[in-house]
Design a protein around this motif. Structure first.
Motif, PDB file in Angstrom:
ATOM      1  N   THR A 273       0.408  30.047  45.378  1.00 48.59           N
ATOM      2  CA  THR A 273       1.596  30.231  44.552  1.00 48.59           C
ATOM      3  C   THR A 273       1.600  31.606  43.899  1.00 48.59           C
ATOM      4  O   THR A 273       2.634  32.287  43.886  1.00 48.59           O
ATOM      5  CB  THR A 273       1.662  29.137  43.466  1.00 48.59           C
ATOM      6  OG1 THR A 273       1.663  27.863  44.106  1.00 48.59           O
ATOM      7  CG2 THR A 273       2.901  29.282  42.616  1.00 48.59           C
TER       8      THR A 273
ATOM      9  N   TRP B  35       4.381  34.618  44.355  1.00 51.63           N
ATOM     10  CA  TRP B  35       5.062  35.297  43.248  1.00 51.63           C
ATOM     11  C   TRP B  35       4.828  36.799  43.277  1.00 51.63           C
ATOM     12  O   TRP B  35       5.728  37.577  43.005  1.00 51.63           O
ATOM     13  CB  TRP B  35       4.557  34.761  41.910  1.00 51.63           C
ATOM     14  CG  TRP B  35       5.002  33.372  41.591  1.00 51.63           C
ATOM     15  CD1 TRP B  35       6.001  32.656  42.182  1.00 51.63           C
ATOM     16  CD2 TRP B  35       4.443  32.529  40.602  1.00 51.63           C
ATOM     17  NE1 TRP B  35       6.090  31.415  41.618  1.00 51.63           N
ATOM     18  CE2 TRP B  35       5.147  31.317  40.642  1.00 51.63           C
ATOM     19  CE3 TRP B  35       3.416  32.671  39.686  1.00 51.63           C
ATOM     20  CZ2 TRP B  35       4.857  30.257  39.790  1.00 51.63           C
ATOM     21  CZ3 TRP B  35       3.132  31.623  38.840  1.00 51.63           C
ATOM     22  CH2 TRP B  35       3.844  30.426  38.892  1.00 51.63           C
TER      23      TRP B  35
ATOM     24  N   GLU C 215       4.783  25.253  40.313  1.00 47.46           N
ATOM     25  CA  GLU C 215       5.715  25.776  39.322  1.00 47.46           C
ATOM     26  C   GLU C 215       6.124  24.690  38.334  1.00 47.46           C
ATOM     27  O   GLU C 215       6.130  24.917  37.120  1.00 47.46           O
ATOM     28  CB  GLU C 215       6.966  26.339  39.995  1.00 47.46           C
ATOM     29  CG  GLU C 215       6.757  27.652  40.698  1.00 47.46           C
ATOM     30  CD  GLU C 215       7.986  28.110  41.463  1.00 47.46           C
ATOM     31  OE1 GLU C 215       8.921  27.292  41.686  1.00 47.46           O
ATOM     32  OE2 GLU C 215       8.027  29.291  41.844  1.00 47.46           O
ATOM     33  N   ASP C 216       6.470  23.511  38.846  1.00 45.35           N
ATOM     34  CA  ASP C 216       6.880  22.404  37.971  1.00 45.35           C
ATOM     35  C   ASP C 216       5.764  22.003  37.011  1.00 45.35           C
ATOM     36  O   ASP C 216       6.012  21.765  35.823  1.00 45.35           O
ATOM     37  CB  ASP C 216       7.310  21.194  38.801  1.00 45.35           C
ATOM     38  CG  ASP C 216       8.627  21.398  39.507  1.00 45.35           C
ATOM     39  OD1 ASP C 216       9.365  22.355  39.147  1.00 45.35           O
ATOM     40  OD2 ASP C 216       8.930  20.609  40.423  1.00 45.35           O
TER      41      ASP C 216
END
Length: 74
Positions: free
Chosen positions: A30, A34, A62-63
Motif C-alpha cells: 500500500t 501511494w 486504507e480503511d
C-alpha cells in the motif's frame, strides 16, 4: 501502522482463506502504491499477485488506517 492492522486482524469475526501476503507485506504494498503511483498491474507483478488482489488490499489497508483515527489529516 502495522500495529493498527494487527489489531484489526485480531478482532476479525469472519474466518476464511488466509491472505496471500502477510500484514507487513500488505502495508508495504500500500505504501508503495501511494508513493510511486504505479499501476495495480505492475505492483501485482512485483508481488506475484493479481491486480484485483492489490486493489482489495490497498482499500482494506486504507480503511483500517482511516478508521483507527490515528492517521487523519487536520
Amino acid at each position: 501502522m502495522e500495529t493498527v492492522l494487527q489489531e484489526r486482524h485480531a478482532n476479525k469475526v469472519k474466518s476464511g482463506r488466509p491472505p496471500a501476503l502477510s500484514l507487513g507485506a500488505q502495508l508495504l504494498m500500500t505504501l508503495e502504491f501511494w508513493r510511486e503511483y504505479r499501476t495495480l498491474f505492475h505492483i501485482g507483478q512485483d508481488w506475484g499477485v493479481h491486480e484485483a488482489t492489490v486493489q482489495r488490499t490497498v482499500v482494506r489497508v486504507e480503511d483500517a488506517l482511516i478508521q483507527s483515527g490515528k492517521f487523519s489529516l487536520p
